[in-house]
Write a protein that holds these residues in place. Sequence first.
Motif, PDB file in Angstrom:
ATOM      1  N   GLN A 150       0.798  -1.256   0.240  1.00 21.31           N
ATOM      2  CA  GLN A 150      -0.125  -0.048  -0.021  1.00 21.31           C
ATOM      3  C   GLN A 150       0.899   1.192   0.095  1.00 21.31           C
ATOM      4  N   VAL A 203      -6.292  -1.802  -5.902  1.00 23.27           N
ATOM      5  CA  VAL A 203      -7.548  -0.747  -5.752  1.00 23.27           C
ATOM      6  C   VAL A 203      -6.848   0.669  -5.241  1.00 23.27           C
ATOM      7  N   ASP A 219      -9.204  -0.531   2.284  1.00 25.01           N
ATOM      8  CA  ASP A 219      -8.644  -0.783   0.826  1.00 25.01           C
ATOM      9  C   ASP A 219      -7.813  -2.048   0.843  1.00 25.01           C
TER      10      ASP A 219
END
Length: 298
Positions: A150, A203, A219
Amino acid sequence: MNKRNLLKLYGLLLIFVVSLSGCASQQVNSKSSVMEYLYPNSTDTFEAPSTPNLTLPLRVGVAFVPESKDSGSSHHFWAGNLYSGGIAEAKKSQILANVSKHFSSLDFVSSIEVIPSAYLTPGGSFANLSQIKTMYGIDVMALVSYDQVQFTDEGALSLSYWTIVGAYIVSGEKNDTNTLMDTVVYDIASKKMLFRAPGTSQVSGSSTPVNLSEELRVDSIKGFELAADNMTLNLEKQLTVFKQRLKDDPNQVTISHRDGYSGGGTLDLWDCVVLLFLSLLAWQRKRALYSQELQRSF
């Protein structure tokens, strides 16, 4: 304050703002690695797999490999929140249940065992798999791993808006969540990989600095769910390919059968009795027709 000192002050403020924007970028990586679990000392030892001997019907175990030591967390500069990714145990159980459904539909699989993560020791290698084989009486293990990254980036524009307007008004973060999940199926005794099925997802989202951690968690869960769905679809395809590969090249593995099992599609005693009865009826009908033909000829 003279003009020269004012320019110096503006310059210092500009450097300060730019440096803060650089510090605000962050990356969180949560992962578990099959290689780290099975081959923790790959530079020192070499595992030589042998030809698998699959005893049908197979008894299969499914489990997540332990989380990697490289998995980390991130501290957000503005909100002060400490965030770390990863999959909750409840979500792992849900994913493993979906993986188990694909194996349970196979005619050459007799049982599926979901192995708790606590029974897999980090770096346990095939010695740990052999222990689980003894505990659960399984032959084949499906190991599920994941790698999620991420990345959050705060630009200078969002930072200036944050400074002037306030964090609750401006949505300044750009969140990208990339997820890879992978199921690798091993024959435990031979240490041979039979096949694998990967799944991926991406995402993208945005959030304010204050609710960044909450948005990243949302997410993260969504990324794992999408990657798991993609992985199970590929698993179904790979199971079909594996069955066909065994037919096309039977030398890849040796096949034996447990007592009372002779492979999918075989006939049991009742099937044989029914077929014998039907054959007898057909023979009697054919004999009667033959007798009628003889009578007409005379």
